[in-house]
Motif scaffolding. Structure first.
Motif, PDB file in Angstrom:
ATOM      1  N   GLY A 281       0.834  -1.186   0.000  1.00  0.00           N
ATOM      2  CA  GLY A 281       0.000   0.000   0.000  1.00  0.00           C
ATOM      3  C   GLY A 281       0.875   1.244   0.000  1.00  0.00           C
ATOM      4  O   GLY A 281       2.098   1.148   0.030  1.00  0.00           O
ATOM      5  N   ARG A 282       0.243   2.407  -0.026  1.00  0.00           N
ATOM      6  CA  ARG A 282       1.009   3.659  -0.034  1.00  0.00           C
ATOM      7  C   ARG A 282       1.674   3.929   1.311  1.00  0.00           C
ATOM      8  O   ARG A 282       2.767   4.486   1.365  1.00  0.00           O
ATOM      9  CB  ARG A 282       0.094   4.822  -0.384  1.00  0.00           C
ATOM     10  CG  ARG A 282      -0.356   4.808  -1.827  1.00  0.00           C
ATOM     11  CD  ARG A 282      -1.165   6.058  -2.159  1.00  0.00           C
ATOM     12  NE  ARG A 282      -1.831   5.888  -3.434  1.00  0.00           N
ATOM     13  CZ  ARG A 282      -3.131   5.676  -3.566  1.00  0.00           C
ATOM     14  NH1 ARG A 282      -3.905   5.619  -2.507  1.00  0.00           N
ATOM     15  NH2 ARG A 282      -3.661   5.525  -4.763  1.00  0.00           N
ATOM     16  N   LYS A 283       1.010   3.554   2.412  1.00  0.00           N
ATOM     17  CA  LYS A 283       1.519   3.855   3.752  1.00  0.00           C
ATOM     18  C   LYS A 283       2.153   2.651   4.440  1.00  0.00           C
ATOM     19  O   LYS A 283       3.047   2.799   5.251  1.00  0.00           O
ATOM     20  CB  LYS A 283       0.391   4.367   4.641  1.00  0.00           C
ATOM     21  CG  LYS A 283      -0.207   5.678   4.189  1.00  0.00           C
ATOM     22  CD  LYS A 283      -1.329   6.083   5.117  1.00  0.00           C
ATOM     23  CE  LYS A 283      -2.015   7.341   4.606  1.00  0.00           C
ATOM     24  NZ  LYS A 283      -3.192   7.663   5.412  1.00  0.00           N
ATOM     25  N   ARG A 284       1.613   1.460   4.147  1.00  0.00           N
ATOM     26  CA  ARG A 284       2.055   0.254   4.843  1.00  0.00           C
ATOM     27  C   ARG A 284       2.187  -0.909   3.865  1.00  0.00           C
ATOM     28  O   ARG A 284       1.540  -0.931   2.819  1.00  0.00           O
ATOM     29  CB  ARG A 284       1.038  -0.148   5.919  1.00  0.00           C
ATOM     30  CG  ARG A 284       0.947   0.783   7.092  1.00  0.00           C
ATOM     31  CD  ARG A 284      -0.174   0.378   8.040  1.00  0.00           C
ATOM     32  NE  ARG A 284      -1.464   0.277   7.364  1.00  0.00           N
ATOM     33  CZ  ARG A 284      -2.265   1.319   7.110  1.00  0.00           C
ATOM     34  NH1 ARG A 284      -1.920   2.525   7.498  1.00  0.00           N
ATOM     35  NH2 ARG A 284      -3.406   1.143   6.488  1.00  0.00           N
TER      36      ARG A 284
ATOM     37  N   VAL B 248       2.375  -0.620  -8.035  1.00  0.00           N
ATOM     38  CA  VAL B 248       2.827  -1.815  -7.314  1.00  0.00           C
ATOM     39  C   VAL B 248       3.849  -2.579  -8.157  1.00  0.00           C
ATOM     40  O   VAL B 248       4.869  -3.046  -7.632  1.00  0.00           O
ATOM     41  CB  VAL B 248       1.630  -2.715  -6.920  1.00  0.00           C
ATOM     42  CG1 VAL B 248       2.090  -4.084  -6.427  1.00  0.00           C
ATOM     43  CG2 VAL B 248       0.776  -2.022  -5.858  1.00  0.00           C
ATOM     44  N   GLN B 249       3.610  -2.680  -9.464  1.00  0.00           N
ATOM     45  CA  GLN B 249       4.567  -3.363 -10.340  1.00  0.00           C
ATOM     46  C   GLN B 249       5.920  -2.651 -10.349  1.00  0.00           C
ATOM     47  O   GLN B 249       6.963  -3.300 -10.291  1.00  0.00           O
ATOM     48  CB  GLN B 249       4.023  -3.458 -11.767  1.00  0.00           C
ATOM     49  CG  GLN B 249       2.962  -4.520 -11.928  1.00  0.00           C
ATOM     50  CD  GLN B 249       2.428  -4.583 -13.338  1.00  0.00           C
ATOM     51  OE1 GLN B 249       2.224  -3.555 -13.997  1.00  0.00           O
ATOM     52  NE2 GLN B 249       2.190  -5.789 -13.816  1.00  0.00           N
ATOM     53  N   LYS B 250       5.901  -1.325 -10.410  1.00  0.00           N
ATOM     54  CA  LYS B 250       7.159  -0.564 -10.369  1.00  0.00           C
ATOM     55  C   LYS B 250       7.902  -0.831  -9.065  1.00  0.00           C
ATOM     56  O   LYS B 250       9.110  -1.048  -9.057  1.00  0.00           O
ATOM     57  CB  LYS B 250       6.881   0.952 -10.491  1.00  0.00           C
ATOM     58  CG  LYS B 250       6.570   1.425 -11.884  1.00  0.00           C
ATOM     59  CD  LYS B 250       6.369   2.937 -11.847  1.00  0.00           C
ATOM     60  CE  LYS B 250       5.759   3.442 -13.132  1.00  0.00           C
ATOM     61  NZ  LYS B 250       5.446   4.874 -13.074  1.00  0.00           N
ATOM     62  N   PHE B 251       7.170  -0.796  -7.969  1.00  0.00           N
ATOM     63  CA  PHE B 251       7.759  -1.042  -6.660  1.00  0.00           C
ATOM     64  C   PHE B 251       8.342  -2.464  -6.604  1.00  0.00           C
ATOM     65  O   PHE B 251       9.461  -2.666  -6.121  1.00  0.00           O
ATOM     66  CB  PHE B 251       6.690  -0.844  -5.574  1.00  0.00           C
ATOM     67  CG  PHE B 251       7.184  -1.089  -4.188  1.00  0.00           C
ATOM     68  CD1 PHE B 251       7.933  -0.129  -3.520  1.00  0.00           C
ATOM     69  CD2 PHE B 251       6.893  -2.278  -3.536  1.00  0.00           C
ATOM     70  CE1 PHE B 251       8.390  -0.353  -2.230  1.00  0.00           C
ATOM     71  CE2 PHE B 251       7.355  -2.509  -2.252  1.00  0.00           C
ATOM     72  CZ  PHE B 251       8.096  -1.547  -1.595  1.00  0.00           C
TER      73      PHE B 251
END
Length: 156
Positions: free
Chosen positions: A12-15, A77-80
């Protein structure tokens, strides 16, 4: 059956919810939730878990849109995940994570735990659901593969 050690990630963006599996690959359980402060900090925390658990693969939940397409968040998410695989030198596999957070919230409500006060626990449970889905799919595929390679005694 070969032993497997995998980490499931609900990004997620935060967790980031993190789940692991037993060596047999039967059961996924939530391990921890990483508060996202920086990419380096996430990699460091994951690296520790990877070493402790001798992880072979990362299973990342991919948030498809309800119509099955890859939206903005799925592409993020894929980039991450690509950055993670480069930093950690581990393969990444994706699982459809649609509705896993909703399922995790339902599980908490069934345990009389407030979802709104336990976001980190939701992320961890969602990661476990993602990893369990991957483990079940993997086991099912292995069973199908072995059934196809085992000669049928009725034909002999």
């Amino acid at each position: 059956m070969a032993r497997i050690s995998a980490l499931g990630l609900d990004v997620g963006r935060k967790r980031i919810g993190v789940a692991g599996c037993d060596g047999t690959g039967l059961i996924a359980t939530g391990l921890t939730t990483i508060e996202y402060k920086s990419f380096v900090q996430v990699v460091d925390q994951l690296r520790d878990l990877i070493q402790q658990r001798q992880v072979q693969v990362l299973v990342v939940g991919l948030p498809y849109s309800m119509d099955g397409s890859l939206g903005f968040q799925a592409k993020q998410v894929q980039k991450f995940a690509k950055r993670l695989t480069a930093a950690l030198q581990l393969p990444v596999e994706y699982m459809d994570e649609r509705l896993t957070s909703f399922q995790a919230e339902q599980l908490l409500q069934a345990e009389n735990i407030s979802p709104s006060r336990n976001k980190a626990l939701i992320d961890r449970k969602a990661a476990a659901l993602i990893l369990q889905q991957w483990l079940d799919q993997r086991r099912s595929q292995k069973m199908q593969d072995s059934a196809m390679t085992t000669p049928n005694s009725a034909l002999m």
